[in-house]
Scaffold this motif. Sequence first.
Motif: not given
Length: 314
Positions: A2-4, A67-78, A298-299, A304-307
């Motif tokens: 996968v790609t970021i 952010l997401g992988y392979d073009g599948n994006l979700t909102k992480r911050f606004s 998220p960082k 792409l990672r999440q703690i």
Amino acid sequence: MVTISSKITIGDYTFAGVVDLAISSSWDMLTDRCEMSIPSKVLHNGLFVDFANERLVKRGDKVEVLLGYDGNLTKRFSGYVVAVKAGSPVRILCEDEMFVLKKEPVTVSYESVTLKQLLTDILPSEIKFKAVDISLGQFRITDATPAQALEELKKTYHLHSWFRDGVLYSGLAYWNLDSEPKRFKFQYNIISDDLEYRTQDDIKIKVKAVSMLPDNSKIETTVGDADGELRTLHFYNITSETELNKIATEQINTLRYEGWFGSFETFGEPQVKHGDFVELIDERFDRVGTYLVKKVEPKGMRGLRQIVYLDRKV
């Protein structure tokens, strides 16, 4: 493999990718924050924009991070830009929608008011909110921003407020917005961890229970292990110390659980938000448990990672 994928919007500019990015989100913070570093020159609509030499980003600009992988994006911050640090790369500091509530001061005074009425009176009309139905009793703030009023509610009444998808939630730490657990397995999608597995015999808990009454007075009681880890729980309009003591004693059994304590690092999917349930699976020792999430960080852009920070077992 996968790609970021990413899509960053700041003001009038939208581009893919930044040098680095870190987000911190928790019900205990009032304000979620995002910090990103962007290259001096960014490709926007087929042209390079020189962020180092032009004031193209300014305080108050809207920000959205997908952010997401392979073009599948979700909102992480606004949210909004709160500061721009010149350099190479350029650092941009952002806050969520709480930024809007840190501007215009208000003054209100009540002999008695509900949380819903207070928020109706002090919040800008465009802010949508959901609040628990409780009475605050006497309440007064003078020349304070709505954000400062929410901070006072947290400090005095232990009412937590936070934004999710443009809506302000006030009163509870957990609103059960997504009850389906996100599953994580050791040696599979848990990259690293700072977790400790404890049995009930390992845990000593002392519970301080505080009941806020409508006249702003309090009833307090403490139960549990004298040398235990202190947990403070807050309730409303429980007028009997005997009843409060009973509730606090029952809560000890909830807090003194066998399971995981701490945090773990995982990939960017499945996306986790504070208030979510996560199921941790450890096949080595046949351990499975579901936990509430208190905080998520998220960082990263290269990976792409999440703690994920655990609160308690459910």
